[in-house]
Design an enzyme around this catalytic site. Structure first.
Site, PDB file in Angstrom:
ATOM      1  CD  GLU A  81      -2.522   1.431   2.604  1.00  0.00           C
ATOM      2  OE1 GLU A  81      -3.450   2.253   2.653  1.00  0.00           O
ATOM      3  OE2 GLU A  81      -2.149   0.748   3.576  1.00  0.00           O
ATOM      4  CB  CYS A  85       3.396   9.306  -4.035  1.00  0.00           C
ATOM      5  SG  CYS A  85       4.289   9.523  -5.595  1.00  0.00           S
ATOM      6  CB  ALA A  86       5.264  14.342  -2.208  1.00  0.00           C
ATOM      7  CD  GLN A  92       5.260  19.557  -7.697  1.00  0.00           C
ATOM      8  OE1 GLN A  92       4.455  20.249  -8.309  1.00  0.00           O
ATOM      9  NE2 GLN A  92       5.075  19.197  -6.438  1.00  0.00           N
ATOM     10  CE  LYS A  94      12.819  21.268 -13.010  1.00  0.00           C
ATOM     11  NZ  LYS A  94      13.936  21.739 -12.163  1.00  0.00           N
ATOM     12  N   GLY A  97       8.460  12.223 -11.005  1.00  0.00           N
ATOM     13  CA  GLY A  97       7.362  11.419 -10.476  1.00  0.00           C
ATOM     14  C   GLY A  97       7.279  10.070 -11.176  1.00  0.00           C
ATOM     15  N   GLY A 126      -5.070  11.799 -11.693  1.00  0.00           N
ATOM     16  CA  GLY A 126      -4.451  11.921 -13.016  1.00  0.00           C
ATOM     17  C   GLY A 126      -3.034  11.382 -13.039  1.00  0.00           C
TER      18      GLY A 126
END
Length: 338
Positions: A81, A85-86, A92, A94, A97, A126
């Protein structure tokens, strides 16, 4: 860049990294209680994956951690589980993720994890869809029932981890497949052959001969169409087609952003019946797409005006500090940078 897997093993270096991850999750997930984040990050049953910046100037600081995922594995049930997530705000958009999730899938495949499951809020759905997660849970309920709890306002999503795929090489594999397919197509395709255009004269004789070609009339062409197929009419069509392509691509990029979820479809008047009393000119991304396809925008400025109308409508109807106001501000900033 480098990546590490870290747990609460009591080692000083591990604790430094966990403190940095806790700080990252607290900043990037402001709606999540900080005490809850700290409890899970430092829980010995949870594991964290982090991408680190190799710059020595930021070593052992919060800026060293580019992104991270905290998860709990259930080896006997072959699933894990994902709790948090960050990615650091300065890194960001780039690709970090996607890189982070591919690393996690690789670790999962190597350790016998068959499924990853998470509860995603509206901002994250998304992102998880792009990483291969789906809302349909195919894992037997008996494997996870009682091990994870339901979260109010969260959407359960699942990703199957194929044991034989190296997920860190997915971009290279897709590019190799694309190159192979293009090579096979090029062996039989004739699209690279360029023919001389029809010469259309003022007397319409060439146009008449072109109209006599089998299939031309049946396709809807007329003598007037063929006569004006060159010159200014042709150039205008090219410009119109280029504008449509540009605007559709711009709209797709906006729809992919996390802040775009309130703007994708028209406001549901059954949920907010007084909306049209406040907002007299509603607009949304799906309506803009219809206008683009109908060639109703004659310039980029007209499309930008509708995007700013979308922002102003959202600010007009919603209160300061609401998630909708945050999305409107993010959209406005994004549009101004286009």
């Amino acid at each position: 860049l480098r990546w590490i897997v870290v747990r609460n093993d009591g080692e000083p270096d591990s604790m430094i990294k966990l403190v940095g991850l806790k700080s990252l999750f607290s900043k990037q997930l402001p709606k999540m209680p900080r005490a809850y984040i700290a409890r899970l990050v430092f829980d010995r049953r949870h594991t964290s994956l982090a991408i680190l910046n190799d710059n020595p100037d930021v070593k052992d600081s919060d800026e060293e951690i580019i992104g991270g995922i905290c998860y709990r594995a259930f080896p006997e049930m072959r699933f894990a589980e994902i709790a948090f997530c960050a990615v650091n705000a300065s890194h960001q958009v780039k690709g970090y993720g996607t890189k982070l999730m591919n690393l996690l899938k690789k670790i999962g495949a190597e350790t016998g994890i068959e499924y990853f499951i998470t509860y995603a809020d509206n901002y994250a759905i998304g992102y998880f869809k792009k990483q291969g997660f789906a809302k349909n849970i195919s894992m037997p309920k008996g494997r996870y029932f009682g091990l994870i709890k339901d979260y109010d306002g969260g959407t359960p999503m699942e990703c199957y981890v194929h044991p034989s795929i190296d997920f860190t090489r997915v971009p290279e594999m897709l590019q190799a497949q694309r190159n192979f397919i293009l090579a096979q197509v090029s062996r039989v395709a004739k699209s690279r052959i360029v023919y001389e255009p029809l010469s259309l004269s003022r007397s319409n004789q060439a146009a008449a001969r072109a109209l006599a070609i089998p299939g031309i009339a049946q396709a809807g062409w007329t003598l007037a169409d063929l006569t004006t197929a060159s010159g200014q009419g042709k150039e205008a069509d090219r410009q119109k087609s280029a504008l449509k392509t540009t605007l559709l691509a711009m709209l797709r990029k906006i729809e992919e952003q996390q802040f775009a979820w309130p703007f994708r479809e028209p406001v549901d008047l059954t949920e907010v019946p007084d909306y049209l009393q406040v907002v007299t000119t509603p607009i949304d991304l799906s309506t803009m797409e219809k206008r683009i396809r109908a060639d109703l925008y004659r310039s980029k400025q007209m499309a930008f005006a509708d995007l700013m109308l979308m922002v102003n409508n959202c600010k007009l109807y919603n209160d300061d500090g609401s998630p909708y106001m945050e999305c409107a501000t993010s959209l406005e900033r994004y549009v101004k940078n286009l």
